[in-house]
Design an enzyme around this catalytic site. Structure first.
Site, PDB file in Angstrom:
ATOM      1  N   SER A 197      19.340   1.667 -57.207  1.00 17.74           N
ATOM      2  CA  SER A 197      18.038   2.342 -57.218  1.00 17.74           C
ATOM      3  C   SER A 197      17.031   1.616 -58.109  1.00 17.74           C
ATOM      4  O   SER A 197      17.411   0.917 -59.059  1.00 17.74           O
ATOM      5  CB  SER A 197      18.219   3.772 -57.716  1.00 17.74           C
ATOM      6  OG  SER A 197      18.688   3.746 -59.050  1.00 17.74           O
TER       7      SER A 197
ATOM      8  N   GLU B 124      18.191  -5.984 -56.736  1.00 14.03           N
ATOM      9  CA  GLU B 124      17.927  -5.610 -55.341  1.00 14.03           C
ATOM     10  C   GLU B 124      17.812  -4.096 -55.322  1.00 14.03           C
ATOM     11  O   GLU B 124      18.821  -3.399 -55.460  1.00 14.03           O
ATOM     12  CB  GLU B 124      19.074  -6.075 -54.435  1.00 14.03           C
ATOM     13  CG  GLU B 124      19.330  -7.574 -54.462  1.00 14.03           C
ATOM     14  CD  GLU B 124      18.164  -8.377 -53.915  1.00 14.03           C
ATOM     15  OE1 GLU B 124      17.370  -7.830 -53.122  1.00 14.03           O
ATOM     16  OE2 GLU B 124      18.026  -9.549 -54.291  1.00 14.03           O
TER      17      GLU B 124
ATOM     18  N   GLU C 280      18.927 -13.095 -53.061  1.00 13.51           N
ATOM     19  CA  GLU C 280      20.342 -13.386 -52.831  1.00 13.51           C
ATOM     20  C   GLU C 280      20.448 -14.249 -51.578  1.00 13.51           C
ATOM     21  O   GLU C 280      19.476 -14.516 -50.896  1.00 13.51           O
ATOM     22  CB  GLU C 280      21.104 -12.067 -52.651  1.00 13.51           C
ATOM     23  CG  GLU C 280      21.059 -11.185 -53.884  1.00 13.51           C
ATOM     24  CD  GLU C 280      21.905  -9.924 -53.740  1.00 13.51           C
ATOM     25  OE1 GLU C 280      21.865  -9.296 -52.671  1.00 13.51           O
ATOM     26  OE2 GLU C 280      22.615  -9.591 -54.707  1.00 13.51           O
TER      27      GLU C 280
HETATM   28  P1  NAD Z   1      22.194   3.750 -58.355  1.00 15.69           P
HETATM   29  O1  NAD Z   1      21.116   2.964 -58.982  1.00 15.69           O
HETATM   30  O2  NAD Z   1      22.338   5.165 -58.734  1.00 15.69           O
HETATM   31  O3  NAD Z   1      23.617   3.084 -58.627  1.00 15.69           O
HETATM   32  C1  NAD Z   1      23.904   1.744 -58.258  1.00 15.69           C
HETATM   33  C2  NAD Z   1      24.978   1.203 -59.184  1.00 15.69           C
HETATM   34  O4  NAD Z   1      24.429   1.082 -60.488  1.00 15.69           O
HETATM   35  C3  NAD Z   1      26.189   2.117 -59.321  1.00 15.69           C
HETATM   36  O5  NAD Z   1      27.343   1.335 -59.452  1.00 15.69           O
HETATM   37  C4  NAD Z   1      25.880   2.873 -60.598  1.00 15.69           C
HETATM   38  O6  NAD Z   1      27.020   3.372 -61.233  1.00 15.69           O
HETATM   39  C5  NAD Z   1      25.212   1.798 -61.426  1.00 15.69           C
HETATM   40  N1  NAD Z   1      24.283   2.263 -62.458  1.00 15.69           N
HETATM   41  C6  NAD Z   1      23.537   3.391 -62.474  1.00 15.69           C
HETATM   42  N2  NAD Z   1      22.824   3.453 -63.616  1.00 15.69           N
HETATM   43  C7  NAD Z   1      23.111   2.345 -64.333  1.00 15.69           C
HETATM   44  C8  NAD Z   1      22.692   1.831 -65.589  1.00 15.69           C
HETATM   45  N3  NAD Z   1      21.823   2.496 -66.364  1.00 15.69           N
HETATM   46  N4  NAD Z   1      23.183   0.654 -66.009  1.00 15.69           N
HETATM   47  C9  NAD Z   1      24.042  -0.043 -65.237  1.00 15.69           C
HETATM   48  N5  NAD Z   1      24.498   0.398 -64.048  1.00 15.69           N
HETATM   49  C10 NAD Z   1      24.037   1.566 -63.585  1.00 15.69           C
HETATM   50  O7  NAD Z   1      21.998   3.574 -56.773  1.00 15.69           O
HETATM   51  P2  NAD Z   1      22.849   4.243 -55.620  1.00 15.69           P
HETATM   52  O8  NAD Z   1      22.399   5.659 -55.479  1.00 15.69           O
HETATM   53  O9  NAD Z   1      24.274   3.935 -55.824  1.00 15.69           O
HETATM   54  O10 NAD Z   1      22.386   3.390 -54.347  1.00 15.69           O
HETATM   55  C11 NAD Z   1      21.283   3.710 -53.553  1.00 15.69           C
HETATM   56  C12 NAD Z   1      20.109   2.840 -53.906  1.00 15.69           C
HETATM   57  O11 NAD Z   1      20.456   1.479 -53.732  1.00 15.69           O
HETATM   58  C13 NAD Z   1      18.920   3.071 -52.999  1.00 15.69           C
HETATM   59  O12 NAD Z   1      17.764   3.085 -53.790  1.00 15.69           O
HETATM   60  C14 NAD Z   1      18.921   1.860 -52.086  1.00 15.69           C
HETATM   61  O13 NAD Z   1      17.671   1.506 -51.539  1.00 15.69           O
HETATM   62  C15 NAD Z   1      19.413   0.813 -53.006  1.00 15.69           C
HETATM   63  N6  NAD Z   1      19.943  -0.341 -52.267  1.00 15.69           N
HETATM   64  C16 NAD Z   1      19.226  -1.499 -52.273  1.00 15.69           C
HETATM   65  C17 NAD Z   1      19.671  -2.603 -51.552  1.00 15.69           C
HETATM   66  C18 NAD Z   1      18.913  -3.907 -51.543  1.00 15.69           C
HETATM   67  O14 NAD Z   1      19.477  -4.914 -51.122  1.00 15.69           O
HETATM   68  N7  NAD Z   1      17.682  -3.939 -52.006  1.00 15.69           N
HETATM   69  C19 NAD Z   1      20.879  -2.513 -50.840  1.00 15.69           C
HETATM   70  C20 NAD Z   1      21.574  -1.307 -50.860  1.00 15.69           C
HETATM   71  C21 NAD Z   1      21.110  -0.220 -51.585  1.00 15.69           C
END
Ligand code: NAD
Length: 480
Positions: free
Chosen positions: A226, A247, A460
């Site tokens: 996110s 990303e 990437e």
């Molecule tokens: P998220 O940010 O909640 O979590 C992603 C990962 O980061 C998880 O492993 C989580 O445990 C970890 N994380 C969370 N907070 C953190 C912190 N403070 N420090 C380090 N790590 C931390 O996202 P999500 O809900 O798992 O995934 C959905 C999001 O991912 C959506 O916003 C989607 O658009 C995005 N996404 C982007 C791409 C891209 O290529 N741009 C691809 C897939 C998903």
């Protein structure tokens, strides 16, 4: 009930604090296992293993490194059924999606970078009095943090180039979908990856993820997730001068002109809106249609979307499965409510789906199409990341461009037209990192992948990934 532990130094080990998180199955809503709730002490252990493994792994011949990474790719395909079943059960995605997209792509990530490392070259610059050449050396230990929507696919998209460039990895999959990453450890052992080269620490983002980002011996962070978490990671990592690849979220426009190949556009737009329950960062969730085509598109699109079969992810009949978690289920439904409060009209879907039997507690949402919303409203500005697409008409190219670019995000855009000049003109002017013309999600792994604005920084794919996971050093020799 499954217990998922950490994979450190080639062995599965429980978290040092002895704590676990619950893991739920989206298809049923039932508790299905527990996941190590690791902390900074587990990250420390993983970093020590990675530091110890680095000298040998970075010095191994390119041929040997290729062979091992290629064997990981083969191991993933040999475990296709097992991994696909695990991915589907863990994330709610259909078994067909897991079997045909996620797991083959995870194998391809390893295959692609195993081969790429054999061809990775660097520049030299010549002049009469000097010769300069560029060294691209591994960084040491790097951190790879991935999300839940394409679990093994995105985890390996980071790990494979990191290892190919000669680094050791401390990786963290999403706590919502830990299973296939855990299985990857076993596959890496069978493939002959030396202990400590890849370490997988399970647990929560603000705990394990944050400990990876903060660790001084971790030289680079490759993160997909996110925008909120990406901003937090940048805040912590930037003052430590770590290399960062972020990303992040997307809210991608799909722009449809009346002169497009209609059938191809319609079929693809159903996929690009609802594949993986709309939980792909590349899904086109804002659909803009030229005014003269709008009513026809609306009728045909809604008709096709109504035919999509939502159901048990384990059934090959299902085209959409469950969304990933209860929290996400509630978030998506709340955005459908918000869209209606903002003046949107639900043309199809809009509700949670209830199934009898074991599926009764599952998190299913009807594929939903909404019209009548302004581009500026929250439902069109914020990422919903579920089976929800909005449709809106546009007057002309300038209007389409203005609406498409009116977003805090800039990951990708899709254009449907047979007008060559217009397609290229718009591709250049769209504020995003990836443009698809008359296709969607066609991926060539050599191409740069990433977004602009709130969709992140860095790219990437191909050489970009190998360069990210290397340190560049210039060497100049005086010649006279
Ligand atoms: P998220 O940010 O909640 O979590 C992603 C990962 O980061 C998880 O492993 C989580 O445990 C970890 N994380 C969370 N907070 C953190 C912190 N403070 N420090 C380090 N790590 C931390 O996202 P999500 O809900 O798992 O995934 C959905 C999001 O991912 C959506 O916003 C989607 O658009 C995005 N996404 C982007 C791409 C891209 O290529 N741009 C691809 C897939 C998903």
């Amino acid at each position: 009930m499954q217990t998922i532990n950490n994979f450190i130094n080639g062995t599965y080990v429980p978290p040092l604090g002895g704590q676990y998180l619950d893991n739920y199955a989206p298809a049923t809503g039932a508790l299905c296992g527990r996941i190590a709730r690791s902390g900074a002490e587990d990250v420390e252990r993983a970093v020590q293993a990675a530091v110890a493994a680095f000298p040998a792994w970075s010095a191994i011949s390119l041929d040997q490194r290729h062979d091992i990474l290629r064997a990981v790719a083969d191991g993933i395909m040999q475990n296709l059924d097992r991994l696909a079943e695990a991915e589907s059960a863990d994330s709610g995605k259909t078994i067909t999606t897991a079997r045909t997209i996620d797991i083959p792509r995870a194998a391809l990530n390893f295959k692609f970078f195993a081969t790429a490392l054999l061809h990775f070259a660097s520049e030299s610059h010549h002049r009469p009095d000097a010769l300069s050449y560029t060294l691209r050396q591994p960084l040491g230990v790097v951190g790879c943090i991935s999300p839940w929507n394409l679990p093994l696919y995105l985890f390996t998209w980071k790990i494979a180039p990191a290892l190919a460039a000669g680094n050791c990895v401390v990786g963290k999959p999403s706590e919502i979908t830990p299973l296939t990453a855990a299985l990857l450890g076993e596959i890496c052992n069978t493939a002959g990856l030396p202990p400590g080269v890849l370490n997988i620490v399970q647990g929560l983002g603000p705990e394990v993820g944050a400990a990876i980002v903060q660790h001084p011996k971790i030289k680079a962070i490759s993160f997909t997730g996110s925008t909120r978490a990406g901003a937090e990671i940048a805040r912590v990592a930037a003052p430590m001068f770590k290399k960062l690849s972020l990303e992040l979220g997307g809210k991608n426009p799909n722009i449809i002109f009346a002169d497009c190949d209609y059938e191809q556009m319609l079929e693809t737009t159903v996929r690009s809106s609802f594949n993986n329950q709309g939980q792909i960062c590349l899904c086109g969730s804002r659909i803009y249609v030229e005014k003269s085509l709008y009513e026809k598109f609306k009728k045909d699109f809604v008709e096709r979307v109504r035919l999509l079969r939502v159901g048990d992810p384990a059934s090959p009949e299902s085209q959409l499965g469950a969304v990933v978690s209860k929290t996400h289920f509630e978030k998506v439904l709340s955005y459908i409510d918000l869209a209606q409060e903002e003046g949107g009209m639900v043309l199809c879907g809009g509700r949670a789906l209830q199934f009898p039997g074991t599926q009764a507690g599952g998190w299913y949402i009807e594929p939903t199409v909404i019209e009548g919303l302004l581009t500026t409203c929250r439902s069109n500005q914020e990422e919903i990341f579920g089976p929800v697409a909005t449709i809106q008409p546009f007057e002309d190219e300038a209007d389409a461009m203005a609406q498409a670019n009116d977003s805090p995000y800039g990951l990708n855009a899709t254009i449907w037209t047979s007008h060559l000049q217009r397609a290229h003109r718009m591709a250049a002017a769209l504020q995003c990192g990836i443009v698809w013309i008359n296709t969607w999600m066609l991926r060539d792994l050599r191409t740069p992948f990433g977004g602009v604005k709130n969709s992140g920084m860095g790219r990437e794919g191909g050489w970009e990934a190998l360069r990210f996971f290397s340190e560049t050093k210039n060497v100049t020799i005086g010649l006279g």
